[in-house]
Write a protein that holds these residues in place. Structure first.
Motif, PDB file in Angstrom:
ATOM      1  N   LEU A  96      48.029  34.075  68.846  1.00 33.11           N
ATOM      2  CA  LEU A  96      48.525  32.742  69.165  1.00 33.11           C
ATOM      3  C   LEU A  96      49.958  32.902  69.632  1.00 33.11           C
ATOM      4  CD1 LEU A  96      47.221  30.844  65.993  1.00 33.11           C
ATOM      5  CD2 LEU A  96      46.179  30.848  68.262  1.00 33.11           C
ATOM      6  N   ARG A  97      50.371  32.101  70.602  1.00 37.10           N
ATOM      7  CA  ARG A  97      51.721  32.265  71.143  1.00 37.10           C
ATOM      8  C   ARG A  97      52.225  30.960  71.758  1.00 37.10           C
ATOM      9  NH1 ARG A  97      49.787  36.262  76.026  1.00 37.10           N
ATOM     10  NH2 ARG A  97      49.248  34.670  77.572  1.00 37.10           N
ATOM     11  N   ASP A  98      53.509  30.998  72.084  1.00 39.12           N
ATOM     12  CA  ASP A  98      54.169  29.905  72.809  1.00 39.12           C
ATOM     13  C   ASP A  98      54.083  28.557  72.099  1.00 39.12           C
ATOM     14  OD1 ASP A  98      54.821  31.725  74.789  1.00 39.12           O
ATOM     15  OD2 ASP A  98      53.011  31.306  75.964  1.00 39.12           O
ATOM     16  N   PHE A  99      54.488  28.531  70.827  1.00 42.43           N
ATOM     17  CA  PHE A  99      54.601  27.267  70.095  1.00 42.43           C
ATOM     18  C   PHE A  99      55.832  26.519  70.591  1.00 42.43           C
ATOM     19  CE2 PHE A  99      52.526  30.086  67.001  1.00 42.43           C
ATOM     20  CZ  PHE A  99      51.404  29.340  66.709  1.00 42.43           C
ATOM     21  N   THR A 100      55.681  25.275  70.944  1.00 43.42           N
ATOM     22  CA  THR A 100      56.814  24.431  71.315  1.00 43.42           C
ATOM     23  C   THR A 100      56.616  23.077  70.647  1.00 43.42           C
ATOM     24  OG1 THR A 100      57.037  25.547  73.454  1.00 43.42           O
ATOM     25  CG2 THR A 100      58.154  23.436  73.197  1.00 43.42           C
ATOM     26  N   LEU A 101      57.452  22.786  69.676  1.00 44.05           N
ATOM     27  CA  LEU A 101      57.358  21.530  68.933  1.00 44.05           C
ATOM     28  C   LEU A 101      58.635  20.734  69.103  1.00 44.05           C
ATOM     29  CD1 LEU A 101      55.865  19.770  66.753  1.00 44.05           C
ATOM     30  CD2 LEU A 101      57.359  20.913  65.112  1.00 44.05           C
ATOM     31  N   SER A 102      58.499  19.459  69.457  1.00 43.19           N
ATOM     32  CA  SER A 102      59.657  18.585  69.627  1.00 43.19           C
ATOM     33  C   SER A 102      59.607  17.439  68.636  1.00 43.19           C
ATOM     34  CB  SER A 102      59.717  18.026  71.050  1.00 43.19           C
ATOM     35  OG  SER A 102      59.949  19.067  71.990  1.00 43.19           O
ATOM     36  N   LEU A 103      60.734  17.188  67.989  1.00 40.54           N
ATOM     37  CA  LEU A 103      60.898  16.055  67.087  1.00 40.54           C
ATOM     38  C   LEU A 103      61.885  15.087  67.709  1.00 40.54           C
ATOM     39  CD1 LEU A 103      61.297  18.039  63.741  1.00 40.54           C
ATOM     40  CD2 LEU A 103      59.207  17.069  64.704  1.00 40.54           C
ATOM     41  N   VAL A 184      50.837  24.686  72.391  1.00 35.75           N
ATOM     42  CA  VAL A 184      50.529  25.984  71.797  1.00 35.75           C
ATOM     43  C   VAL A 184      49.427  26.640  72.611  1.00 35.75           C
ATOM     44  CG1 VAL A 184      48.818  25.079  70.184  1.00 35.75           C
ATOM     45  CG2 VAL A 184      50.040  27.192  69.633  1.00 35.75           C
ATOM     46  N   THR A 185      49.434  27.972  72.632  1.00 37.97           N
ATOM     47  CA  THR A 185      48.475  28.721  73.428  1.00 37.97           C
ATOM     48  C   THR A 185      47.714  29.708  72.560  1.00 37.97           C
ATOM     49  OG1 THR A 185      49.837  28.547  75.425  1.00 37.97           O
ATOM     50  CG2 THR A 185      48.209  30.316  75.383  1.00 37.97           C
ATOM     51  N   ALA A 186      46.389  29.753  72.727  1.00 39.75           N
ATOM     52  CA  ALA A 186      45.539  30.746  72.072  1.00 39.75           C
ATOM     53  C   ALA A 186      45.047  31.733  73.120  1.00 39.75           C
ATOM     54  CB  ALA A 186      44.362  30.070  71.388  1.00 39.75           C
ATOM     55  N   VAL A 187      44.916  32.996  72.727  1.00 41.32           N
ATOM     56  CA  VAL A 187      44.393  34.027  73.617  1.00 41.32           C
ATOM     57  C   VAL A 187      43.060  34.511  73.055  1.00 41.32           C
ATOM     58  CG1 VAL A 187      44.779  36.278  74.675  1.00 41.32           C
ATOM     59  CG2 VAL A 187      46.704  34.716  74.336  1.00 41.32           C
ATOM     60  N   VAL A 188      42.011  34.361  73.863  1.00 44.18           N
ATOM     61  CA  VAL A 188      40.656  34.733  73.461  1.00 44.18           C
ATOM     62  C   VAL A 188      40.194  35.875  74.363  1.00 44.18           C
ATOM     63  CG1 VAL A 188      38.278  33.905  73.181  1.00 44.18           C
ATOM     64  CG2 VAL A 188      40.216  32.344  72.811  1.00 44.18           C
ATOM     65  N   PRO A 189      39.768  37.023  73.782  1.00 42.83           N
ATOM     66  CA  PRO A 189      39.316  38.134  74.626  1.00 42.83           C
ATOM     67  C   PRO A 189      38.076  37.754  75.414  1.00 42.83           C
ATOM     68  CG  PRO A 189      38.785  38.554  72.332  1.00 42.83           C
ATOM     69  CD  PRO A 189      39.645  37.331  72.344  1.00 42.83           C
ATOM     70  N   PHE A 190      38.056  38.127  76.696  1.00 47.67           N
ATOM     71  CA  PHE A 190      36.935  37.799  77.571  1.00 47.67           C
ATOM     72  C   PHE A 190      36.898  38.822  78.685  1.00 47.67           C
ATOM     73  CE2 PHE A 190      34.655  35.281  80.779  1.00 47.67           C
ATOM     74  CZ  PHE A 190      33.621  34.748  80.003  1.00 47.67           C
ATOM     75  N   ASP A 191      35.728  39.220  79.090  1.00 47.89           N
ATOM     76  CA  ASP A 191      35.562  40.240  80.125  1.00 47.89           C
ATOM     77  C   ASP A 191      35.410  39.574  81.495  1.00 47.89           C
ATOM     78  OD1 ASP A 191      35.214  42.710  81.282  1.00 47.89           O
ATOM     79  OD2 ASP A 191      33.081  42.849  80.774  1.00 47.89           O
ATOM     80  N   PRO A 192      36.216  39.940  82.493  1.00 55.13           N
ATOM     81  CA  PRO A 192      37.146  41.085  82.498  1.00 55.13           C
ATOM     82  C   PRO A 192      38.568  40.736  82.047  1.00 55.13           C
ATOM     83  CG  PRO A 192      36.953  40.193  84.703  1.00 55.13           C
ATOM     84  CD  PRO A 192      36.044  39.361  83.837  1.00 55.13           C
ATOM     85  N   ASP A 193      38.903  39.451  81.995  1.00 58.68           N
ATOM     86  CA  ASP A 193      40.260  39.055  81.625  1.00 58.68           C
ATOM     87  C   ASP A 193      40.233  38.103  80.435  1.00 58.68           C
ATOM     88  OD1 ASP A 193      41.570  40.410  83.840  1.00 58.68           O
ATOM     89  OD2 ASP A 193      40.715  38.825  85.120  1.00 58.68           O
ATOM     90  N   PRO A 194      41.237  38.181  79.543  1.00 57.24           N
ATOM     91  CA  PRO A 194      41.282  37.264  78.400  1.00 57.24           C
ATOM     92  C   PRO A 194      41.474  35.818  78.849  1.00 57.24           C
ATOM     93  CG  PRO A 194      43.301  38.520  78.560  1.00 57.24           C
ATOM     94  CD  PRO A 194      42.367  39.112  79.555  1.00 57.24           C
ATOM     95  N   ILE A 195      40.966  34.903  78.049  1.00 60.02           N
ATOM     96  CA  ILE A 195      41.153  33.479  78.308  1.00 60.02           C
ATOM     97  C   ILE A 195      42.448  33.033  77.641  1.00 60.02           C
ATOM     98  CG2 ILE A 195      40.251  31.153  77.875  1.00 60.02           C
ATOM     99  CD1 ILE A 195      37.448  32.352  77.923  1.00 60.02           C
TER     100      ILE A 195
END
Length: 215
Positions: A96-103, A184-195
């Motif tokens: 998981l990456r790129d969390f951006t939270l604004s208050l 927020v961004t999730a990275v899911v492995p997928f062939d040939p490139d991750p989602i």
């Protein structure tokens, strides 16, 4: 990719980001501890379909009940450690990456600065916090590796009350999918490139997380 998968990805991400970003006003005395459930409406930008869903998180704030006009005050917030999942509904997650939270803050006070401290297993990216006079944005680039236990940084805010009376309130920012308070961004492995699957969320409804009287 189904709604259930997207929901659980965003739910985990929100749990990590939002609690970490629970920026709190505090004072030496007359503090109030308030626990508030927050529901967010989210949309995931998947390559095959656009998924809409909801997720929720409980935020505990420790705030002063009141401050005097023109007084300066500070606050901190921390999150409990959590374990990054290795799969969601059978679909493996690598990170998981790129969390951006604004208050956002309303009422007779101005944010004057913020800082971060601590954090563990939050990846090689450097967390940052930025402010305007009425907002605070926490960014944690990660990557947060699947299977690791993560502790988000503590955030500390400085603020100054105006020379007028009234009530200062803190909420999660955002009013729509195109105006999200959390990304927020999730990275899911997928062939040939991750989602790479980003999500945008906004509070619906939008509860008050902290309320401070300026007297």
């Amino acid at each position: 990719m189904g709604i259930r998968k997207s929901h659980r990805i965003a739910s985990v991400a929100f749990g990590a980001a939002l609690v970490a970003g629970s920026t709190l006003y505090s004072a030496p005395a007359h503090a109030a501890v308030v626990t508030t459930p927050v529901t967010l409406a989210c949309q995931a930008d998947w390559p095959f379909d656009g998924i809409v869903f909801t997720t929720s998180q409980t935020i505990t704030s420790n705030t002063p009940t009141s401050v005097q006009r023109r007084a300066t005050f500070t606050g901190t917030g921390t999150s409990a450690p959590y374990t990054v999942p290795t799969e969601v509904s059978g679909a493996p997650i690598t990170e998981l990456r790129d969390f951006t939270l604004s208050l956002q803050f309303s009422g007779p006070a101005s944010v004057t600065g913020a800082s971060l401290s601590g954090g563990s297993n939050i990846g090689s990216g450097v967390p940052t916090v930025t402010t305007t006079t009425n907002s605070v944005t926490l960014k944690v680039p990660g990557p947060l590796t699947a299977g690791t236990t993560v502790t988000m940084p503590q955030i500390r805010i400085n603020a100054t009350a105006a020379n007028t009376t009234g009530t200062v309130q803190m909420k999660v920012k955002g009013t729509s999918y195109t105006d999200p308070g959390l990304r927020v961004t999730a990275v899911v492995p997928f062939d040939p490139d991750p989602i790479v699957a980003p999500s945008g969320c906004y509070p619906s409804p939008s509860p008050v997380l902290a309320s401070i009287a300026v007297t």
